[in-house]
Motif scaffolding. Structure first.
Motif, PDB file in Angstrom:
ATOM      1  N   PRO A  89      45.882  37.211  37.787  1.00  0.00           N
ATOM      2  CA  PRO A  89      45.680  35.968  38.780  1.00  0.00           C
ATOM      3  C   PRO A  89      47.048  35.406  39.079  1.00  0.00           C
ATOM      4  O   PRO A  89      48.143  35.607  38.179  1.00  0.00           O
ATOM      5  N   ALA A 116      46.626  29.991  40.638  1.00  0.00           N
ATOM      6  CA  ALA A 116      45.334  30.033  40.917  1.00  0.00           C
ATOM      7  C   ALA A 116      44.337  29.081  40.073  1.00  0.00           C
ATOM      8  O   ALA A 116      44.514  28.919  39.025  1.00  0.00           O
ATOM      9  N   TYR A 155      38.496  37.161  42.788  1.00  0.00           N
ATOM     10  CA  TYR A 155      38.936  38.056  43.607  1.00  0.00           C
ATOM     11  C   TYR A 155      38.107  39.146  44.137  1.00  0.00           C
ATOM     12  O   TYR A 155      37.091  39.608  43.404  1.00  0.00           O
ATOM     13  N   THR A 214      37.353  36.252  34.685  1.00  0.00           N
ATOM     14  CA  THR A 214      38.260  36.351  36.017  1.00  0.00           C
ATOM     15  C   THR A 214      38.136  38.031  36.318  1.00  0.00           C
ATOM     16  O   THR A 214      38.623  38.747  35.548  1.00  0.00           O
TER      17      THR A 214
END
Length: 407
Positions: free
Chosen positions: A145, A149, A155, A180
């Motif tokens: 990231p 971010a 993503y 993430t």
């Protein structure tokens, strides 16, 4: 009559003036129209409303103060529908770009400029992107990231193998401990082709802000492969040298063995000083020879490999010991067993021989039964006091056994 002629002349002059102004206005209008950019394909397209004699398209970075700006010029191609296009395959757009079409029309040079910006919060897009192929048919991609971010960033990775094919989103995302997306696993790459190229684009979404995308120049597949460690390592000994041999790893693309690059790590176990590694190009077969004087009983060997076109080293092979050549171990073991058997047989033979000689030198004395032995004993002599036998009746009577000889 003169008045009528003057009026006609005036109208002719007025018409000529209007035509001249219209032609001048048309000349000032650019012949380029419908200029558009497809960011995924990096394809710029446009049409012409008039014939042109010369044409050129140019790509340059929008912010040339960060990275040196080297404009890329191309000559356009045309489709069947008279749409002109330029494709900038080896250029990226995530830093922003200025795309220009220049033409010459009726001796007049014209150009149209399109400015492309990658919108979103700076520093929120993905960074440190990398991909590698392993185990011949598998591939992993990873990223991190951006430093700015938002916490809810999501993503997405899209990939495709040709500018003429549609993009496909990753199916198996890799998550970090916070949930993430930080990578993607590809479990099947299909049959390899020498011309394989992979195109990637990572964008993102967030409820907090727009996320800029990250694109790349095409990845050459044959330069992305991380090989397995070398296999079938054998060590032989010819009384003067240790000969090490190994096989090239299985690879996805057919390449010459000379494209492979090996690192040989030869050390002494427990030694504080480290020996410098040995680097060697691939061969058929792969051989490395060490003199006997350079090998100690605790000398170890391991090897790894990569392509000359990348820096993706394989894992190390298992560590082997050179002190006892691997090929000769069975022979040594068999020799030890045979020698031990021979010694044992010799000991048994000696024992048997010793017992045989002993029995001859010291024969066994037979035991005589008491009854037989008593018949050969001499008669006992009895001593009486005063040389006279004791009076009768002073001794207890004895039982006398009479034996009659049978004829």
């Amino acid at each position: 009559m003169a008045t009528i002629l003057d009026l006609v002349s005036f109208l002719v002059l007025l018409n000529s003036a209007f035509r001249g102004q219209a032609q001048l206005a048309q000349e000032n209008i650019s012949p380029i129209t419908n200029m558009q950019l497809d960011p995924r394909k990096r394809m710029l397209t446009w049409n012409y409303i008039r014939n042109v004699s010369q044409q050129e398209c140019t790509y340059s970075l929008l912010n040339s103060s960060i990275i040196p700006n080297f404009p890329t010029r191309q000559f356009p191609e045309v489709r069947e529908d008279n749409t002109y296009f330029c494709i900038f395959r080896n250029r990226v757009l995530h830093r922003g770009a200025q795309l220009t079409v220049s033409v010459t029309c009726d001796g007049v040079e014209s150009q149209e400029v399109l400015l492309f910006e990658n919108r979103g919060r700076e520093g929120s897009g993905a960074v440190n992107f990398s991909c590698f192929i392993y185990n011949v048919r598998l591939m992993n991609c990873s990223w991190a990231p951006g430093p700015r971010a938002p916490a809810d960033v999501r993503y997405q990775l899209f990939w495709w193998t040709s500018l003429h094919k549609d993009e496909v989103e990753c199916v198996h995302y890799i998550m970090d401990p916070t949930g993430t997306r930080v990578g993607c696993h590809f479990d099947q790459l299909g049959e390899p082709q020498r011309t394989d190229n992979y195109f990637f684009l990572v964008n993102g979404t967030s409820n907090e802000t727009a996320i800029p995308f990250l694109d790349f120049v095409p990845f050459e597949a044959r330069k992305m492969e991380k090989y397995d460690p070398p296999t079938n390592i054998t060590i032989s000994y010819n009384r003067s040298h240790h000969i090490i041999q190994w096989e090239n790893p299985e690879i996805r693309y057919e390449l010459s063995s000379h494209v492979l690059y090996y690192e040989l790590d030869i050390q002494r176990a427990g030694s504080a000083s480290k020996t410098n590694p040995v680097f060697q190009r691939g061969q058929d077969p792969n051989v490395y020879v060490m003199p006997r004087s350079a090998v100690r009983p605790d000398t170890t060997f391991r090897v790894r490999v990569r392509s000359l076109h990348n820096e993706l080293w394989s894992q190390w092979s298992p560590t082997l010991r050179l002190g006892l050549p691997q090929q000769d171990f069975r022979r040594v073991l068999v020799g030890v067993v045979v020698a031990a058997t021979a010694v044992l047989a010799l000991v048994l033979m000696c024992l048997c021989k010793w017992f045989s000689v002993r029995s001859k030198l010291f024969p066994r004395i037979p035991q005589v039964k008491k009854e037989i032995t008593a018949t050969f004993m001499p008669p006992l002599e009895v001593a009486w006091e005063g040389s006279r036998p004791p009076p009768l009746g002073s001794q207890e009577p004895e039982d006398v056994l009479m034996v009659e000889e049978m004829s």
